[in-house]
Write a protein that holds these residues in place. Sequence first.
Motif, PDB file in Angstrom:
ATOM      1  N   UNK A 508       0.841  -1.187   0.000  1.00 26.77           N
ATOM      2  CA  UNK A 508       0.000   0.000   0.000  1.00 26.77           C
ATOM      3  C   UNK A 508       0.881   1.244   0.000  1.00 26.77           C
ATOM      4  N   UNK A 509       0.335   2.342  -0.465  1.00 22.43           N
ATOM      5  CA  UNK A 509       1.120   3.565  -0.637  1.00 22.43           C
ATOM      6  C   UNK A 509       1.807   3.982   0.652  1.00 22.43           C
ATOM      7  N   UNK A 510       1.106   3.866   1.797  1.00 22.67           N
ATOM      8  CA  UNK A 510       1.694   4.319   3.046  1.00 22.67           C
ATOM      9  C   UNK A 510       2.818   3.403   3.530  1.00 22.67           C
ATOM     10  N   UNK A 511       2.928   2.205   2.943  1.00 18.20           N
ATOM     11  CA  UNK A 511       3.994   1.279   3.324  1.00 18.20           C
ATOM     12  C   UNK A 511       5.209   1.388   2.406  1.00 18.20           C
ATOM     13  N   UNK A 512       5.143   2.210   1.387  1.00 19.02           N
ATOM     14  CA  UNK A 512       6.245   2.346   0.442  1.00 19.02           C
ATOM     15  C   UNK A 512       7.236   3.376   0.991  1.00 19.02           C
ATOM     16  N   UNK A 513       8.295   2.890   1.598  1.00 16.08           N
ATOM     17  CA  UNK A 513       9.284   3.770   2.218  1.00 16.08           C
ATOM     18  C   UNK A 513      10.667   3.445   1.658  1.00 16.08           C
ATOM     19  N   UNK A 514      11.504   4.466   1.435  1.00 15.02           N
ATOM     20  CA  UNK A 514      12.866   4.212   0.945  1.00 15.02           C
ATOM     21  C   UNK A 514      13.635   3.326   1.918  1.00 15.02           C
ATOM     22  N   UNK A 515      14.576   2.552   1.384  1.00 14.28           N
ATOM     23  CA  UNK A 515      15.328   1.629   2.216  1.00 14.28           C
ATOM     24  C   UNK A 515      16.824   1.793   2.092  1.00 14.28           C
ATOM     25  N   UNK A 516      17.275   2.987   1.757  1.00 12.62           N
ATOM     26  CA  UNK A 516      18.719   3.190   1.608  1.00 12.62           C
ATOM     27  C   UNK A 516      19.065   4.632   1.962  1.00 12.62           C
ATOM     28  N   UNK A 517      20.216   4.813   2.610  1.00 13.05           N
ATOM     29  CA  UNK A 517      20.782   6.136   2.879  1.00 13.05           C
ATOM     30  C   UNK A 517      22.225   6.151   2.386  1.00 13.05           C
ATOM     31  N   UNK A 518      22.645   7.268   1.867  1.00 11.79           N
ATOM     32  CA  UNK A 518      24.009   7.437   1.392  1.00 11.79           C
ATOM     33  C   UNK A 518      24.520   8.782   1.900  1.00 11.79           C
ATOM     34  N   UNK A 519      25.810   8.872   2.248  1.00 15.39           N
ATOM     35  CA  UNK A 519      26.824   7.821   2.299  1.00 15.39           C
ATOM     36  C   UNK A 519      26.663   6.940   3.526  1.00 15.39           C
ATOM     37  N   UNK A 520      27.525   5.905   3.624  1.00 19.59           N
ATOM     38  CA  UNK A 520      27.420   4.959   4.725  1.00 19.59           C
ATOM     39  C   UNK A 520      27.759   5.613   6.060  1.00 19.59           C
ATOM     40  N   UNK A 521      28.679   6.568   6.048  1.00 19.71           N
ATOM     41  CA  UNK A 521      29.100   7.244   7.267  1.00 19.71           C
ATOM     42  C   UNK A 521      28.705   8.709   7.202  1.00 19.71           C
ATOM     43  N   UNK A 522      28.416   9.274   8.353  1.00 19.51           N
ATOM     44  CA  UNK A 522      28.058  10.677   8.401  1.00 19.51           C
ATOM     45  C   UNK A 522      26.588  10.897   8.090  1.00 19.51           C
ATOM     46  N   UNK A 523      26.160  12.148   8.045  1.00 10.85           N
ATOM     47  CA  UNK A 523      24.749  12.444   7.768  1.00 10.85           C
ATOM     48  C   UNK A 523      24.357  12.027   6.354  1.00 10.85           C
ATOM     49  N   UNK A 524      23.124  11.553   6.203  1.00 11.25           N
ATOM     50  CA  UNK A 524      22.649  11.114   4.894  1.00 11.25           C
ATOM     51  C   UNK A 524      22.554  12.293   3.934  1.00 11.25           C
ATOM     52  N   UNK A 525      22.884  12.036   2.691  1.00 11.85           N
ATOM     53  CA  UNK A 525      22.767  13.056   1.651  1.00 11.85           C
ATOM     54  C   UNK A 525      21.284  13.310   1.385  1.00 11.85           C
ATOM     55  N   UNK A 526      20.799  14.558   1.490  1.00 11.47           N
ATOM     56  CA  UNK A 526      19.380  14.819   1.240  1.00 11.47           C
ATOM     57  C   UNK A 526      18.960  14.460  -0.187  1.00 11.47           C
ATOM     58  N   UNK A 527      19.918  14.512  -1.123  1.00 10.37           N
ATOM     59  CA  UNK A 527      19.637  14.108  -2.500  1.00 10.37           C
ATOM     60  C   UNK A 527      19.885  12.597  -2.619  1.00 10.37           C
ATOM     61  N   UNK A 528      19.027  11.806  -1.964  1.00 13.30           N
ATOM     62  CA  UNK A 528      19.233  10.364  -1.918  1.00 13.30           C
ATOM     63  C   UNK A 528      19.293   9.765  -3.319  1.00 13.30           C
ATOM     64  N   UNK A 529      18.359  10.177  -4.188  1.00 11.78           N
ATOM     65  CA  UNK A 529      18.282   9.588  -5.520  1.00 11.78           C
ATOM     66  C   UNK A 529      19.514   9.949  -6.347  1.00 11.78           C
ATOM     67  N   UNK A 530      19.954  11.207  -6.256  1.00 15.15           N
ATOM     68  CA  UNK A 530      21.134  11.618  -7.004  1.00 15.15           C
ATOM     69  C   UNK A 530      22.387  10.901  -6.537  1.00 15.15           C
ATOM     70  N   UNK A 531      22.538  10.760  -5.225  1.00 14.28           N
ATOM     71  CA  UNK A 531      23.700  10.068  -4.680  1.00 14.28           C
ATOM     72  C   UNK A 531      23.631   8.582  -5.025  1.00 14.28           C
ATOM     73  N   UNK A 532      22.437   8.017  -4.979  1.00 14.98           N
ATOM     74  CA  UNK A 532      22.238   6.611  -5.338  1.00 14.98           C
ATOM     75  C   UNK A 532      22.685   6.378  -6.785  1.00 14.98           C
ATOM     76  N   UNK A 533      22.226   7.231  -7.693  1.00 18.51           N
ATOM     77  CA  UNK A 533      22.582   7.091  -9.104  1.00 18.51           C
ATOM     78  C   UNK A 533      24.085   7.250  -9.310  1.00 18.51           C
ATOM     79  N   UNK A 534      24.678   8.230  -8.635  1.00 23.69           N
ATOM     80  CA  UNK A 534      26.121   8.451  -8.779  1.00 23.69           C
ATOM     81  C   UNK A 534      26.914   7.246  -8.279  1.00 23.69           C
ATOM     82  N   UNK A 535      26.421   6.624  -7.208  1.00 23.67           N
ATOM     83  CA  UNK A 535      27.117   5.458  -6.674  1.00 23.67           C
ATOM     84  C   UNK A 535      27.008   4.262  -7.616  1.00 23.67           C
ATOM     85  N   UNK A 536      25.869   4.124  -8.268  1.00 24.19           N
ATOM     86  CA  UNK A 536      25.709   3.055  -9.260  1.00 24.19           C
ATOM     87  C   UNK A 536      26.732   3.211 -10.380  1.00 24.19           C
TER      88      UNK A 536
END
Length: 672
Positions: A508-536
């Motif tokens: 259900x829509x309310x159960x669809x939550x992101x499951x990844x934070x980047x980088x591994x150390x330190x505060x998460x990058x607010x641009x999760x999708x951009x950092x995710x793509x760059x890491x790929x």
Amino acid sequence: MSTSSTRPDFRRDINGLRAWAVMSVVLYHLGTPGLQGGFVGVDAFFVISGFLMTGLLLKGLDAGQVRIGAFLLARARRILPALLLLCLTLLVLGAGVLLPLDYKQLASHSLATLAFLSNHKYWGEAGYFDASSHEKWLLHSWSLSVEWQFYLLLPCLFWAAWKLGLGRRALWRGLGGLLAASLALSVWLSHRDPTAAYYGLHSRAWELLLGGLLHALPAATALTPRLRRLLERAGFGLLIGSMLLIDGRLPWPGLTALLPTLGTAAVLLAGRQDSWLTAPGLLQYLGSRSYSIYLWHWPACVLLNYLGLSGQPGPQLAAFAGMLLLSELSWRFAEQSTGRWLSALAPRPAWRRLALGTAAPVALAAGLWLAQGWPGRFEAEAEAIAATDALPPPAVRACHVHEGPRSPLCRHGDGPPAVVLVGDSHASALVPAVQAALPPGRSVMQMSYSACPYVQDARFRTPRTSAAYDCAGYNRWVRETLRALPPDVGVILVSRYALRAFGANEYAQEEQVPGIDLPALGPADPDRLGHFAAQIVKDSCELAAERPVWMVRPIPEIGQHVPRLMSRRMALGQEAELGLPWSRYLARNGWVWRAQDEARQRCGVRLIDPTALLCDGQRCITSAQGRPLYADDNHLSEGGIARLVPMFTAALQDPPTAAGRPTTAGNASTTR
């Protein structure tokens, strides 16, 4: 049995609190926006139940006798009539709409429900390849099983205290010790084994004991009106705040479950009978029917899913209205009329009537289970599609890892490995296609891990997995293992990246939550999708500097169990093809395409595009020649995998070289 407000001991606050609890669960399951924590209504019910049951047993203790049989009979009179009606109705009506596998599953779950062991049944069924929870008509009965198991144990403790002549202080100490132990176990298990924590009495007992231990505190009459009012408001603040703010990302139950349970306890302790939060007529109406509402609401939600109507406002409103009507009938005829009739009987005749009433659904369910769900009621093709196996071949499944930091490094085929398939379950699903595409004398090595894309320097949030789940550690091990392989061994990267970026679209829509934070150390990058793509891009190019690398475009995620919904539509005479609009595919995967395109341009990674064979620019198909291309909502079936073999054959015949130097200018993909 009566819930009439004319009873001198009737508590309007408890009845109104029941209404809050049941409606939070109902609206949550119907997908009401903003009510992401509505499931805490079940935790509120546990506290209420523990409070009421402990109160009944204390009366027996004060009267100088604890009669376990009488206590259980009273519970059976209260619970069984409506539950028997529900099971029997589902089993009878299922003959007209449920395909054999669905019908057999309902029969099995009915038996577990009527034995009050369904929490263990669903606990045992849970897993990565388990059927969606929205396919299980009696899933909600797990909480009734937990309560009944508690009802079996609690009077035994009171009986022992009575026989040993222990006072209330010793009893409270004993119950408090059990509460502390259960809470500690709940916190530990919610991280180590979330499924066991969710369904087990051992990790839920503290919620019921919390309600019971309220009797050790001063009665509401000992509190000033102002303090009672403040206590009630604080309690509802915690309860309503939990409904609105808690979500499925948190391990449950655990320390966070203290918020709704302590809130419920505060409202019970306040004991305000004329509060606008619990006393209004509508709340009293819903509260008196809360048990029947709880019983019938979930089958209404499953019916929406069964017909592919989940998330549509019109059908949701119809399901809500139908649920209220069935609940009213259940309350009047099962809870009230049958309950009063049973209460008028002596214990032995009452037990006999309950046993006879239970025998009918038990016999029907057992017969249907033995008959394999009564095949032959629908067209053979529809029944065959419904039986499509959602599991990969045993050899592949045995090598697909769910926890720990490494895999068995299985090889499929003869001879040395030509390529390594790296990724999540989508990689494991494609093992047969890659194996069939390889030349004789070469094999494919499998390195797949549940819900684990090959992405370094990331934190993976996985609250529903065990503490042994270690995607980050596994990816580090994969990188080191690949470096030890000969440079001519290629790598094929396959992952359901959108699962980590946005959550599972089959939920259900309310159960669809992101499951990844980047980088591994330190505060998460607010641009999760951009950092995710760059890491790929970074990780694939790192591999491409050492060996040939291919990346597979994301497999379309349909969001609905394709074989089941296709077969149901066929059985009902409806159009079987489901289809996924291309725009919806791009909404979840367009960013992955751009990352893969960048990796191709930057370091010569080759792209393999399954959508060239599964989509046409307008939509992605789910079937071909009347057969499903998917085994569930996002994994390809045997037929879907076979469809991709020529594509892999063509791609692997013209591999890129290491260091990003393609052997030809061609490309194995069809880029949209």
